[in-house]
Design an enzyme around this catalytic site. Structure first.
Site, PDB file in Angstrom:
ATOM      1  N   CYS A 123       0.807  -1.224   0.000  1.00  0.00           N
ATOM      2  CA  CYS A 123       0.000   0.000   0.000  1.00  0.00           C
ATOM      3  C   CYS A 123       0.840   1.274   0.000  1.00  0.00           C
ATOM      4  O   CYS A 123       0.322   2.353  -0.290  1.00  0.00           O
ATOM      5  CB  CYS A 123      -0.959  -0.002   1.188  1.00  0.00           C
ATOM      6  N   HIS A 256      -3.152   7.147   1.857  1.00  0.00           N
ATOM      7  CA  HIS A 256      -3.580   5.838   1.360  1.00  0.00           C
ATOM      8  C   HIS A 256      -4.972   5.564   1.904  1.00  0.00           C
ATOM      9  O   HIS A 256      -5.241   5.726   3.097  1.00  0.00           O
ATOM     10  CB  HIS A 256      -2.601   4.754   1.808  1.00  0.00           C
ATOM     11  N   ASN A 286     -10.130  -0.289  -0.202  1.00  0.00           N
ATOM     12  CA  ASN A 286      -8.672  -0.216  -0.153  1.00  0.00           C
ATOM     13  C   ASN A 286      -8.123  -0.861  -1.420  1.00  0.00           C
ATOM     14  O   ASN A 286      -8.213  -2.074  -1.591  1.00  0.00           O
ATOM     15  CB  ASN A 286      -8.167  -0.947   1.095  1.00  0.00           C
TER      16      ASN A 286
END
Length: 329
Positions: A123, A256, A286
Site C-alpha cells: 500500500c 492511502h 482499499n
C-alpha cells in the site's frame, strides 16, 4: 554558466475502475451463501467503506494499468514515445515475471527502450514509485516517467475471512512526471521495518509448480492500525521538513485509502481540517498501491486540486513499509 536545477513535476493524472461495482450489501449476500455473516452497517462503522470494484476474471493488473496510463498520457498531452521510464507499483502482478511495467510498456506501444520495472511495497507502493521516479529525473537519467499504482487484490482475498475480504478492491491510477526547471516534487521520505512482515502479508510462493504457504492475504488488523497511526504522522512531518513546508501550507492531504479511522487520525495529528483530505475509500475500498493515484486523479478531475497547490501523499503497507511525498501540482 551554471547548470539549472532539474525537478520533476506532475503533468497529468489518470485512473480506472473495473465496471463491476460491489456494494456492502451485495458482498454480504455473497458471503451469507458461504455461512459468513457481515452487514453494510458493520463494514461502514469499522472502515467507512460502502462499495468497491472487482475486476472480471479475464482482466489483469496490466489491463487496469493500461487504462489509467492512457488517461494520464492524454491529460498530460504528451507523445507516449517520449516516456523513457515506467514504474508500476503493484503486489498483484500479472506474472512472476516479466514485470507488469514491461507488459504495460508493450500494451502502450512504447518503443523508446526506456527502463520499465515494478516496485513492491504494497500500500506504500505508489509513494515509493513516485519518489524513485523523482530521483531518476532529478539525476538526469530520465526525463519523462509514467508512474502507476495498479492492483487486482480480489485475486488474493479469502472470502471466508470477513475481516479482510470486505476491505479491498481493484483499480489503477497513474501520473506522468516530467523534468522541469520549476519545482514539482518538493520532498519525499521512505521507510521500512521487516520485523513487522507477519502482520500484513500473503505468505505464499511458487516452488516447482506448487504454491507453498498461503496465497491469501493475512492481516492482523489491530497491529496494523496501531503501527499505521504512529508512523504516518512522522513520515508526513519528515517529508514536509524536506520540502521546507509547514502542515498548514498543505492544500490537500491524500492518504492511502485504507480505513477512514486511520485517515482521519493522521489528518487530525497534522492539524489539518477534514475538508482538506481527499477521501475515496468509501466508494473504492482499499486498492493498495492504486489508492493514492486514483484519489489524486478524482480530485484533479473534479476541480478540487488546482495548479500551484501543495499536495501531501502518504501511505503505509505490508513489509512493513511507509512513505510520503510533497509536491506542487
Amino acid at each position: 554558466m551554471a547548470q539549472s536545477t532539474l525537478y520533476s513535476r506532475v503533468l497529468g493524472t489518470g485512473s480506472y475502475l473495473p465496471p463491476d461495482r460491489v456494494t456492502n450489501q451485495q458482498l454480504a449476500d455473497r458471503l451469507a451463501k458461504e455461512g459468513i455473516e457481515t452487514s453494510d452497517e458493520w463494514i461502514v462503522a469499522r472502515t467507512g467503506i460502502h462499495a468497491r470494484h472487482f475486476a472480471a476474471p479475464d482482466v489483469t493488473t496490466s489491463d487496469l494499468a493500461y487504462q489509467a496510463a492512457r488517461r494520464a498520457i492524454e491529460a498530460a498531452d504528451i507523445d507516449p514515445q517520449s516516456i523513457d521510464l515506467i514504474i508500476v507499483a503493484t503486489s498483484t502482478p500479472d506474472f512472476v515475471f516479466p514485470s507488469t511495467a514491461c507488459l504495460l510498456q508493450n500494451k502502450l506501444g512504447i518503443k523508446s527502450g526506456g527502463a520499465a520495472f515494478d516496485v513492491q511495497a504494497v500500500c506504500s507502493g505508489f509513494a515509493y514509485a513516485m519518489a524513485m521516479a523523482d530521483s531518476f529525473i532529478r539525476g538526469g537519467q530520465h526525463r519523462t516517467a509514467l508512474v502507476v499504482g495498479a492492483e487486482t487484490f480480489s485475486r488474493i482475498l479469502d472470502f471466508k475471512d470477513r475481516t479482510t475480504c470486505v476491505l479491498f478492491g481493484d483499480g489503477a491510477g497513474a501520473v506522468i512526471l516530467s523534468a522541469s526547471e520549476e519545482p514539482g516534487v518538493l520532498g519525499s521520505a521512505l521507510h521500512a521495518d521487516g520485523s513487522y512482515s507477519n502482520i500484513l502479508c500473503t505468505p505464499g510462493n511458487v516452488n516447482r509448480g506448487v504454491i507453498e504457504g498461503s496465497a491469501f492475504l493475512h492481516m492482523d488488523g489491530q497491529a496494523v492500525f496501531k503501527l499505521a497511526v504512529n508512523v504516518l504522522e512522522k513520515v508526513a512531518v519528515e517529508a514536509l521538513a524536506k520540502a521546507n513546508l509547514a502542515p498548514e501550507q498543505i492544500d490537500w492531504l491524500i492518504p492511502h485509502q485504507a480505513n477512514i479511522r486511520i485517515m482521519t487520525s493522521t489528518c487530525r495529528k497534522l492539524g489539518l481540517p477534514q475538508e482538506r483530505m481527499v477521501v475515496t475509500v468509501d466508494q473504492h475500498g482499499n486498492t493498495s498501491a492504486a489508492s493514492i493515484p486514483m484519489a489524486l486523479d478524482v480530485a484533479v478531475r473534479d476541480g478540487r486540486i488546482q495548479r500551484g497547490q501543495h499536495v501531501l501523499i502518504e501511505g503505509v503497507g505490508g513489509g512493513f513499509t511507509w512513505g510520503a511525498s510533497v509536491f506542487r501540482f
